[in-house]
Structure formats: structure tokens, C-alpha cells
Design an enzyme around this catalytic site. Structure first.
Site, mmCIF file in Angstrom:
data_model
loop_
_atom_site.group_PDB
_atom_site.id
_atom_site.type_symbol
_atom_site.label_atom_id
_atom_site.label_comp_id
_atom_site.label_asym_id
_atom_site.label_seq_id
_atom_site.Cartn_x
_atom_site.Cartn_y
_atom_site.Cartn_z
ATOM 1 N N ARG A 66 0.815 -1.234 0.000
ATOM 2 C CA ARG A 66 0.000 0.000 0.000
ATOM 3 C C ARG A 66 0.845 1.279 0.000
ATOM 4 O O ARG A 66 0.383 2.336 0.415
ATOM 5 C CB ARG A 66 -0.980 0.017 1.183
ATOM 6 N N LYS A 114 2.811 11.550 -11.083
ATOM 7 C CA LYS A 114 1.853 10.766 -11.884
ATOM 8 C C LYS A 114 2.520 9.448 -12.235
ATOM 9 O O LYS A 114 3.626 9.426 -12.789
ATOM 10 C CB LYS A 114 1.492 11.506 -13.176
ATOM 11 N N GLU A 124 8.276 18.153 -25.047
ATOM 12 C CA GLU A 124 7.714 18.615 -23.765
ATOM 13 C C GLU A 124 8.244 20.007 -23.420
ATOM 14 O O GLU A 124 7.541 20.827 -22.841
ATOM 15 C CB GLU A 124 8.052 17.634 -22.632
ATOM 16 N N LYS A 153 7.238 23.091 -13.823
ATOM 17 C CA LYS A 153 6.354 21.971 -13.491
ATOM 18 C C LYS A 153 6.118 21.910 -11.984
ATOM 19 O O LYS A 153 4.989 21.686 -11.530
ATOM 20 C CB LYS A 153 6.929 20.654 -14.005
ATOM 21 N N GLU A 174 -4.523 17.409 -9.977
ATOM 22 C CA GLU A 174 -5.144 17.873 -11.217
ATOM 23 C C GLU A 174 -6.632 18.178 -11.059
ATOM 24 O O GLU A 174 -7.470 17.720 -11.825
ATOM 25 C CB GLU A 174 -4.908 16.857 -12.342
ATOM 26 N N HIS A 224 -1.494 17.440 -25.486
ATOM 27 C CA HIS A 224 -1.523 16.004 -25.199
ATOM 28 C C HIS A 224 -2.783 15.283 -25.669
ATOM 29 O O HIS A 224 -2.786 14.064 -25.758
ATOM 30 C CB HIS A 224 -1.338 15.769 -23.697
ATOM 31 N N HIS A 236 -1.855 11.820 -27.318
ATOM 32 C CA HIS A 236 -2.162 10.474 -26.816
ATOM 33 C C HIS A 236 -2.908 9.663 -27.873
ATOM 34 O O HIS A 236 -2.643 8.475 -28.056
ATOM 35 C CB HIS A 236 -2.990 10.552 -25.528
ATOM 36 N N HIS A 268 6.108 9.604 -27.558
ATOM 37 C CA HIS A 268 5.303 10.594 -26.840
ATOM 38 C C HIS A 268 5.689 12.046 -27.172
ATOM 39 O O HIS A 268 4.839 12.857 -27.542
ATOM 40 C CB HIS A 268 5.412 10.331 -25.337
HETATM 41 N N1 GLY Z 1 2.667 15.219 -17.632
HETATM 42 C C1 GLY Z 1 1.666 16.028 -17.110
HETATM 43 C C2 GLY Z 1 1.596 16.042 -15.617
HETATM 44 O O1 GLY Z 1 2.473 15.508 -14.957
HETATM 45 O O2 GLY Z 1 0.663 16.567 -15.057
#
Ligand code: GLY
Length: 343
Positions: free
Chosen positions: A118, A140, A182, A210, A220, A231, A235, A247
């Protein structure tokens, strides 16, 4: 060496960027750790996967687990195999996973870490430009299904990220281009002329951009979706081409398509589309058109299944107020922009 903090309120962590950064890994390994599971791929140079060397004066057992290459390895069965290896090596909840590789490795390693007992700590050592500026930062993690990219996953923040720029010296040209895709995205989010700075500063600046977005919206709920600029089509293209388009290459194309769609919707003028082309193709030297033979019906269908899509087709689009998330985009406009784009 540069250090950027991802200032999450409860779990801030550092990202170090610089040549030889891997030699500074030990302080990121908690004293309680007794076993380290390194998740990597056979092709990653040993100087980065040999984590034991950097922990030589510590009482830890290091085991290396290699996964397969490419998006095809980003599956639940890879996570199952990894988890079974963790079980055989006796990895406990106080131990550590270290993901050493590109986005596929850090996505899979992070997801395996998020579910192992977990949740066990993970440190990422991205060895690609794309990994350093995007995939390894922000927590992510996930794997693909036949139905779509990254459909199964978790938010699982690393406890540190170590970006050793030496890894980029031997990176294949195509992998570098993917990272540039990116980077071009950050250009449009901030207006920064990233190519004007040296590599260390450029990567650190991308991490900083970022990190700021992630710290403001970890899961998010809103703003972080801006990082998906380009994206939605990207995708879809990756899946439609069976990942023959990588990508970052797909993101470059997706950025220009997002501009075409914004034009179709009257959000921006032609000059701004031209600016996208000039940056993506002219400055970053990236392809801006999908490969021949892409079926618009298939692309629209795939875009509808995008994770961001809560209400019909959802895109991140440029406009008078800058780049923003737009839900419920008119399908006819998407089809019109796509027809122009594919012709
Ligand atoms: N690659 C987009 C993010 O990490 O939110």
C-alpha cells in the site's frame, strides 16, 4: 548543481539537476532503508543503475529489476511481475524503490511503489530529457491498457528526483527530440525562451515550471491539466500509430494541432498558429504533422476517451487569457481542424 523544491504542503521534495548528480544519491535514502529495489531496463548504462556503488558505505541490499522496453512494457502484468520480484527479495514498507530510466521506467516503478504494501517510498533517477523535464516530476504514475494510455495509475510522489545530465550524453537523438517536445510545451505555458539558456539551467527551469504547477494542484483538480497542452491529440496519435510515434514527437504535433483548433474556435488568430509552427518546427526542429494514413474518426474516438475528458471532448487551448482547459469542445470544430491538419 541546481536544486528545485516541489513545494507540496505535506510532502515537499527536491529535484537535483546537474552533471554527476547520481553520486549524491545517498542522502535521499532514509537511514531506515535496508533493501533497495532498482527498477530499470537492460539498455540503461550501468553507471546509473549501479545504485549499490553509491550506497557502498550503507547497510543496504540492492537488487536490480529490469523491465521490458517501450510503451509495450507499461502494463499491469509488468507491475505484477515486479511486485512478485519485490516479494521474493523481501522488500518491506520501510524500504525503497529507485526508478532509473525514462518515462516508461519511472511511471511503472512509481506505480509499483504506490501499490507495494500500500505504498513504499520511491526515488526517481530519470535518464532521458523527457523524464527529467516531465515524467519523473509530479507523482503521476501508471500503466496503459489496450483501450488507452495511462488509464490505470496513482498519484505517488517521489521522495526525491536526481537528474544526472551525464545520462543525456549517450541519449539517442530521437529520445532527445522527445524531451524537446515537452520543452516546447513549457515555452507556450510561460513564454520563456528556454533554448537561450544552457542545458542545466534549461532543465532546471522546466522542473521549476512543473514544480510550481504541481505544488498548486497536485491531483489535477484544475490548473495541473495545463501541463497536458498538446496532449489530447498526442495520446490519440500514439495509440493510433501503435506507438510508432513516440510521446514527445506526438506532443510536438499535438501543440500545433491545439493551435489549429483554437483558430477554428476563434480563440486565436492565424499569426498565433504560425508562432506555434515557428517554435515547434523552427526553433525546436520537431515534426508538426501526423504520419500519413491517420484516420480522423479513430483519432476523434480516441480523443473522446482522454482522461481529461469529463464532458465530451476536452482540450487545453490557447486564447486571449492564455492557455486554459476547455471542456465540451464542439466535435464539428475538432473534425474541421483535423481535416485541415491531416490534409
Ligand atoms: N505530464 C503532465 C503532468 O504531470 O501533469
Amino acid at each position: 548543481m541546481r536544486r528545485v523544491t516541489v513545494a507540496l504542503p505535506e510532502r515537499p521534495y527536491d529535484v537535483v539537476v546537474g552533471r554527476g548528480a547520481i553520486a549524491g544519491l545517498a542522502p535521499f535514502v532514509d537511514q531506515a532503508v535496508r533493501r533497495v529495489a532498482v527498477v530499470t531496463q537492460d539498455a540503461i548504462p550501468e553507471r546509473f543503475t549501479d545504485v549499490a556503488r553509491h550506497l557502498a558505505d550503507r547497510d543496504v541490499a540492492v537488487e536490480v529489476h529490469a523491465i521490458g522496453d517501450g510503451e509495450a512494457a507499461k502494463t499491469l502484468s509488468t507491475v505484477e511481475e515486479l511486485s512478485r520480484s519485490f516479494a521474493r527479495s523481501g522488500l518491506t514498507r520501510r524500504d525503497l524503490v529507485v526508478g532509473v530510466g525514462g518515462g516508461v521506467v519511472t511511471d511503472v516503478a512509481g506505480f509499483a511503489a504506490s501499490t507495494w504494501h500500500r505504498g513504499v517510498s520511491v526515488v526517481h533517477v530519470p535518464t532521458t530529457l523527457l523524464g527529467m523535464v516531465d515524467a519523473a516530476i509530479g507523482g503521476k504514475t501508471g500503466v496503459n491498457l489496450a483501450e488507452g494510455k495511462n488509464l490505470v495509475g496513482a498519484f505517488w510522489q517521489p521522495s526525491a528526483v536526481v537528474c544526472d545530465l551525464d545520462a543525456l550524453d549517450t541519449l539517442p537523438e530521437r529520445e532527445l527530440r522527445c524531451g524537446l517536445g515537452e520543452m516546447a510545451k513549457y515555452h507556450f505555458l510561460t513564454g520563456d525562451d528556454l533554448l537561450a539558456t544552457d542545458l542545466e539551467e534549461r532543465i532546471a527551469r522546466c522542473v521549476e515550471i512543473k514544480a510550481e504547477v504541481v505544488a498548486s494542484d497536485e491531483r489535477e483538480g484544475g490548473r495541473r491539466a495545463l501541463l497536458n497542452y498538446g496532449h489530447t491529440l498526442a495520446h490519440a496519435l500514439e495509440i493510433a500509430t501503435d506507438h510508432r510515434l513516440a510521446h514527445g514527437e506526438a506532443v510536438a504535433i499535438g501543440l500545433v494541432f491545439a493551435a489549429e483548433l483554437a483558430l477554428e474556435l476563434g480563440r486565436i488568430g492565424r499569426h498565433r498558429v504560425d508562432e506555434h509552427v515557428a517554435v515547434v518546427q523552427g526553433e525546436y526542429d520537431l515534426g508538426i504533422r501526423p504520419p500519413a494514413g491517420c484516420d480522423p474518426d479513430v483519432l476523434v474516438d480516441l480523443m473522446r476517451r482522454d482522461k481529461k475528458a469529463l464532458d465530451g471532448l476536452t482540450f487545453v487551448l490557447d486564447g486571449a487569457a492564455g492557455v486554459e482547459v476547455v471542456e465540451g469542445v464542439d466535435e464539428a470544430a475538432v473534425r474541421a481542424a483535423l481535416a485541415r491538419f491531416l490534409s
